[in-house]
Design an enzyme around this catalytic site. Structure first.
Site, mmCIF file in Angstrom:
data_model
loop_
_atom_site.group_PDB
_atom_site.id
_atom_site.type_symbol
_atom_site.label_atom_id
_atom_site.label_comp_id
_atom_site.label_asym_id
_atom_site.label_seq_id
_atom_site.Cartn_x
_atom_site.Cartn_y
_atom_site.Cartn_z
ATOM 1 C CE LYS A 80 -4.541 0.843 0.551
ATOM 2 N NZ LYS A 80 -5.719 0.063 0.171
ATOM 3 N N GLY A 180 -24.546 3.366 2.713
ATOM 4 C CA GLY A 180 -23.608 3.896 1.725
ATOM 5 C C GLY A 180 -23.920 3.364 0.343
ATOM 6 C CB VAL A 181 -26.469 3.865 -2.114
ATOM 7 C CG1 VAL A 181 -27.201 2.712 -1.473
ATOM 8 C CG2 VAL A 181 -27.053 5.192 -1.645
ATOM 9 N N GLY A 182 -22.779 4.467 -2.569
ATOM 10 C CA GLY A 182 -21.807 5.093 -3.475
ATOM 11 C C GLY A 182 -21.478 4.126 -4.586
ATOM 12 C CB VAL A 184 -19.127 -0.803 -3.487
ATOM 13 C CG1 VAL A 184 -19.416 -2.285 -3.289
ATOM 14 C CG2 VAL A 184 -17.664 -0.605 -3.873
ATOM 15 C CE1 TYR A 186 -27.746 3.148 -9.008
ATOM 16 C CE2 TYR A 186 -25.923 2.116 -10.216
ATOM 17 C CZ TYR A 186 -27.205 2.640 -10.180
ATOM 18 O OH TYR A 186 -27.966 2.631 -11.325
HETATM 19 P P1 NAD Z 1 -17.857 5.803 -2.338
HETATM 20 O O1 NAD Z 1 -17.174 6.995 -1.788
HETATM 21 O O2 NAD Z 1 -18.178 5.769 -3.792
HETATM 22 O O3 NAD Z 1 -19.242 5.574 -1.568
HETATM 23 C C1 NAD Z 1 -19.375 5.700 -0.200
HETATM 24 C C2 NAD Z 1 -20.811 6.137 0.080
HETATM 25 O O4 NAD Z 1 -21.004 6.187 1.497
HETATM 26 C C3 NAD Z 1 -21.151 7.527 -0.446
HETATM 27 O O5 NAD Z 1 -22.375 7.487 -1.128
HETATM 28 C C4 NAD Z 1 -21.215 8.399 0.813
HETATM 29 O O6 NAD Z 1 -22.138 9.462 0.680
HETATM 30 C C5 NAD Z 1 -21.688 7.372 1.833
HETATM 31 N N1 NAD Z 1 -21.371 7.701 3.218
HETATM 32 C C6 NAD Z 1 -20.254 8.283 3.713
HETATM 33 N N2 NAD Z 1 -20.352 8.390 5.058
HETATM 34 C C7 NAD Z 1 -21.532 7.836 5.400
HETATM 35 C C8 NAD Z 1 -22.199 7.620 6.640
HETATM 36 N N3 NAD Z 1 -21.660 8.026 7.782
HETATM 37 N N4 NAD Z 1 -23.414 7.018 6.621
HETATM 38 C C9 NAD Z 1 -23.966 6.618 5.457
HETATM 39 N N5 NAD Z 1 -23.384 6.794 4.259
HETATM 40 C C10 NAD Z 1 -22.185 7.391 4.242
HETATM 41 O O7 NAD Z 1 -16.949 4.561 -1.914
HETATM 42 P P2 NAD Z 1 -16.968 3.089 -2.521
HETATM 43 O O8 NAD Z 1 -15.909 2.971 -3.567
HETATM 44 O O9 NAD Z 1 -18.367 2.694 -2.850
HETATM 45 O O10 NAD Z 1 -16.443 2.243 -1.278
HETATM 46 C C11 NAD Z 1 -17.280 1.988 -0.178
HETATM 47 C C12 NAD Z 1 -16.515 1.176 0.859
HETATM 48 O O11 NAD Z 1 -16.072 -0.053 0.283
HETATM 49 C C13 NAD Z 1 -15.247 1.857 1.383
HETATM 50 O O12 NAD Z 1 -15.054 1.487 2.720
HETATM 51 C C14 NAD Z 1 -14.159 1.244 0.523
HETATM 52 O O13 NAD Z 1 -12.898 1.278 1.181
HETATM 53 C C15 NAD Z 1 -14.659 -0.170 0.388
HETATM 54 N N6 NAD Z 1 -14.142 -0.866 -0.805
HETATM 55 C C16 NAD Z 1 -14.388 -0.365 -2.042
HETATM 56 C C17 NAD Z 1 -13.910 -1.052 -3.152
HETATM 57 C C18 NAD Z 1 -14.196 -0.548 -4.553
HETATM 58 O O14 NAD Z 1 -14.036 -1.325 -5.506
HETATM 59 N N7 NAD Z 1 -14.647 0.688 -4.729
HETATM 60 C C19 NAD Z 1 -13.186 -2.236 -3.005
HETATM 61 C C20 NAD Z 1 -12.961 -2.739 -1.716
HETATM 62 C C21 NAD Z 1 -13.450 -2.033 -0.623
#
Ligand code: NAD
Length: 362
Positions: A80, A180-182, A184, A186
């Site tokens: 990392k 968290g519907v970001g 992943v 979503y």
């Molecule tokens: P992202 O930033 O796209 O989405 C995160 C979502 O969480 C956003 O919609 C945000 O508004 C919401 N959020 C933030 N704080 C919040 C809270 N207190 N309560 C409710 N919602 C909240 O991130 P992502 O890429 O979707 O990743 C989400 C998680 O999965 C992270 O912990 C990330 O480390 C982990 N992850 C992601 C991936 C990937 O492929 N993107 C892979 C492994 C792990």
């Protein structure tokens, strides 16, 4: 504790401190373990309060990647990188290209990717200076956004947990609450909706919530109400540390299975508390390995169908881990840590055999 003692404590092979004042780069690359292959892990950009915090983060995160790759069955080690700085002001082409030159100098021992506050575009800059970058845009030869593959793995991990608890892996009719519907969350909602699940959403973004309800139906809960939702699965897909001493007593779901990294605030204490409460917890680094599987496929030039198939195999991995935990009376995180350590040790043993691969030369 000295830096060497901290490295020894977590079992690190190498730390690389990178500085270039002309572009304002201060970064640390952590290579935790390369027994299974090159150390792969994202590059995080964060405004650390001090260097000690940055060091602690890179040590902890790089070790986590070793375990994630090992359990996912990939030929990758754990690494990392962290760049110290305010994401709002330090980002520029020079910064990422300078970082890319340091990555190149390691000649493949460390391979970088996106992480918090670094994007596909940033990977494109890094890629101008080194081959050892993954997750750049598809038009730049990379595999693009890994989130749909991560979500696919989480979806199958959830199915595995349902099978253990209810005897059927079918999501149809099950209620699943997603925090968290970001990126992943979503895509996970989409897969679950397509499978006939009922959905509950929580997010701090009104816009994202409205989009999900519009597309998938379901209902919205506010903030901490997420933990007490009467549902079959809680899927934390936002931030870390949410499964903790204050949230656990209110949890009514029999399963916690989501994408967020470091869901357990304290791995030992909260892992044991969840277990004691009779809740099945799918270890985060096992169920969210789809993103890593995706960049591995990119490195190996495997088709995207292979990455999706391997991410779906998280179903089997999660089941093995839950069954191992049950059989040994340990937490699921302890079980997955054991699976990782056993695999690394097996490969290390083979290396120690020291058999020549191409005959013995005089
Ligand atoms: P992202 O930033 O796209 O989405 C995160 C979502 O969480 C956003 O919609 C945000 O508004 C919401 N959020 C933030 N704080 C919040 C809270 N207190 N309560 C409710 N919602 C909240 O991130 P992502 O890429 O979707 O990743 C989400 C998680 O999965 C992270 O912990 C990330 O480390 C982990 N992850 C992601 C991936 C990937 O492929 N993107 C892979 C492994 C792990």
């Amino acid at each position: 504790m000295s830096t060497f003692s901290e490295m020894a404590d977590l079992g690190h092979e190498q730390l690389v401190f990178c500085r270039n004042d002309e572009v304002g780069l201060r970064a640390i690359i952590g290579v935790h373990n390369t027994t299974l292959g090159p150390a792969l892990g994202g590059c995080r950009l964060w405004n650390y309060a001090n260097e000690a915090d940055a060091l602690r983060d890179v040590l902890r995160l790089s070790r986590g990647m070793t375990y994630k790759a090992a359990v996912a069955g990939l030929d990758l080690g754990g690494g990392k990188a962290v760049i110290i700085g305010d994401p709002a002001s330090v980002k520029n082409e020079g910064l990422f290209r300078a970082f890319g030159r340091f990555v190149e100098s390691l000649n493949g021992r460390y391979i970088t990717a996106e992480d918090m506050n670094t994007t596909v575009e940033d990977m494109n800059w890094i890629g101008r200076e080194t081959r050892w970058v993954t997750g750049s845009a598809k038009y730049a030869g990379g595999s693009g956004d890994p989130s749909p593959v991560t979500a696919w793995g989480v979806f199958h991990g959830i199915r595995a947990c349902l099978e253990v608890v209810y005897g059927s892996s079918d999501v149809a009719g099950r209620t699943i609450a997603i925090q968290g519907v970001g990126s992943v969350g979503y895509h996970l909602a989409r897969y679950l909706h397509d499978g006939g699940a009922k959905l509950v959403f929580s997010d701090i973004s009104e816009r994202k919530l409205a989009q999900c309800v519009d597309e998938f139906g379901g209902r919205i809960v506010d903030g901490d109400d997420f933990y007490g939702v009467d549902c079959d699965v809680l899927a934390p897909c936002a931030i870390g540390g949410t499964i903790n001493a204050s949230s656990i007593p209110g949890i009514r779901a029999p399963i916690i299975a989501g994408a967020a990294n470091n869901q357990l605030d304290d791995e030992k204490r909260d892992g044991a508390a969840v277990d004691k409460a009779g809740i099945i917890y799918a270890p985060d680094y096992v169920i969210n390995a789809g993103g890593l599987i995706n960049v591995y496929a990119e490195l190996k030039k495997l088709p995207s169908e292979k990455a999706m198939a391997d991410a779906a195999n998280i179903f089997n991995t999660v089941k093995v881990i839950i069954n191992k935990a049950k059989a040994q009376g340990i937490t699921t995180t302890q079980a997955s840590n054991q699976v990782a350590e056993e695999r690394i040790e097996q490969v290390a043993r083979i290396r120690r055999l020291n058999l020549p691969s191409r005959g013995i030369e005089l």
